[in-house]
Design an enzyme around this catalytic site. Sequence first.
Site, PDB file in Angstrom:
ATOM      1  N   LYS A 182      81.353 -12.835 -11.050  1.00 17.26           N
ATOM      2  CA  LYS A 182      80.713 -11.698 -10.391  1.00 17.26           C
ATOM      3  C   LYS A 182      80.102 -12.175  -9.095  1.00 17.26           C
ATOM      4  O   LYS A 182      79.730 -13.341  -8.943  1.00 17.26           O
ATOM      5  CB  LYS A 182      79.655 -11.028 -11.278  1.00 17.26           C
ATOM      6  CG  LYS A 182      78.422 -11.857 -11.619  1.00 17.26           C
ATOM      7  CD  LYS A 182      77.330 -11.980 -10.600  1.00 17.26           C
ATOM      8  CE  LYS A 182      76.909 -10.649 -10.019  1.00 17.26           C
ATOM      9  NZ  LYS A 182      75.831 -10.877  -8.965  1.00 17.26           N
ATOM     10  N   THR A 193      75.862 -16.347  -4.520  1.00 15.56           N
ATOM     11  CA  THR A 193      75.192 -15.513  -5.510  1.00 15.56           C
ATOM     12  C   THR A 193      76.228 -15.035  -6.480  1.00 15.56           C
ATOM     13  O   THR A 193      76.717 -13.931  -6.407  1.00 15.56           O
ATOM     14  CB  THR A 193      74.432 -14.334  -4.928  1.00 15.56           C
ATOM     15  OG1 THR A 193      73.732 -13.717  -5.995  1.00 15.56           O
ATOM     16  CG2 THR A 193      75.274 -13.327  -4.282  1.00 15.56           C
ATOM     17  N   ASN A 403      72.895  -3.311   1.370  1.00 18.69           N
ATOM     18  CA  ASN A 403      71.730  -4.183   1.170  1.00 18.69           C
ATOM     19  C   ASN A 403      70.425  -3.486   1.512  1.00 18.69           C
ATOM     20  O   ASN A 403      69.372  -3.797   0.933  1.00 18.69           O
ATOM     21  CB  ASN A 403      71.901  -5.465   1.994  1.00 18.69           C
ATOM     22  CG  ASN A 403      72.861  -6.414   1.315  1.00 18.69           C
ATOM     23  OD1 ASN A 403      72.494  -7.120   0.380  1.00 18.69           O
ATOM     24  ND2 ASN A 403      74.107  -6.405   1.744  1.00 18.69           N
TER      25      ASN A 403
END
Length: 408
Positions: A182, A193, A403
């Site tokens: 992911k 991340t 974001n």
Amino acid sequence: MPVRLESPVPSEIRPVAGVDLGFAEAGIKRANRRDLLLMRLGPGTSVAGVFTQNSFAAAPVQVCREHLASGEAIRALVVNAGNANCGTGEDGIADALRTCGAVARLVGCSISQVLPFSTGVILEPLPVARLVAGLPQAVANLKLNNWFNAAEAIMTTDTQPKAASRTVVINGHTVTLTGISKGAGMIKPNMATMLGYLACDAKVAQPVLEQMVKQAADQSFNCITIDGDTSTNDSFMLIATGAGSLEVNSVDTPEYAALAAAVTELSTFLAQAIIRDGEGATKFITVTVEEGKSVEECRKIAYSIAHSPLVKTAFFASDPNLGRILAAIGYAGVDDLDVAKLDLYLDDVWVAKDGGRNSDYQEQDGQRVMAQSEITVRVKLARGAAKATVYTCDLSHDYVSINADYRS
């Protein structure tokens, strides 16, 4: 939408003997979505991993490192989405250990035999009561063939699950490999991340597995970048269940080389899937730097290009403003670089020759390449035989929107 990335077909994701997976809707971030994954490992399984290099490592990363260092056989992994359990201090550590304790009671092992993972918003307390309450549901649907559901359960801003399988024959032994990952933003090596889990049914000695996971990560997950931000929770785990017939007990064997190559290939596919699903991405970009003195300097230049907001926005606009690439090469930090020998290509188009604009270059050729959904930037340094490749994407309006709205 992802850049030329098809959603995995559940029937094509193969089970790996020795790994059962269960999922739950625990309501960690919001209701009615899969956000909790449990992996139960059979006896004889070896587990190795690499983690973020961010000094602000999340509580679950700290606990994982301690539990792996204990030397006990890992029997379970638990992953929650929606909350990173990072920036949570001693309470975060306690919550991660409480999670491990709840899993340990359900699967019948010690707390140090459980590895916890979290992904999501930083600086928010983990809703550990909801997580623990969701574990019985995850245990109830533990199955060998739950890999696709597992890939969905660990998503955050991903637009689709990322999962794949491979089958290889090594010295007459058939080995099954399946992995999930992911990640879509806050991506930069060491690691990104991202969460990644790859299992195979070979029997691999613990020190050998530790070497293999580092080698695979270095050539895959540590070769991707979306926005230059290194997260606090990044983890890539390699699992060898020993349920198959292949045994690998040394790094100096043909069996190791073959298995490591298969693990690296699948890891690279999963890493590239993260870039193809990058937040707001419309283009997948390969940056290759050749003829360097060392791999390190080639990577330094490749990342300088791949991280540049000016380069990435030019790709989004299909604008061949290619001086931005030369500028990024120049500030990469390779002090003795002789730019008068440097060549730059976009796919088959020779843009810069000997440090200046190639006299045969036509801007319409650059525009043709820039309009593609997949683009290769190739830099030749003319100073050695080293080479490095990294993968990135463009930077679009949607990246900013995603974001800016992430916590809403």
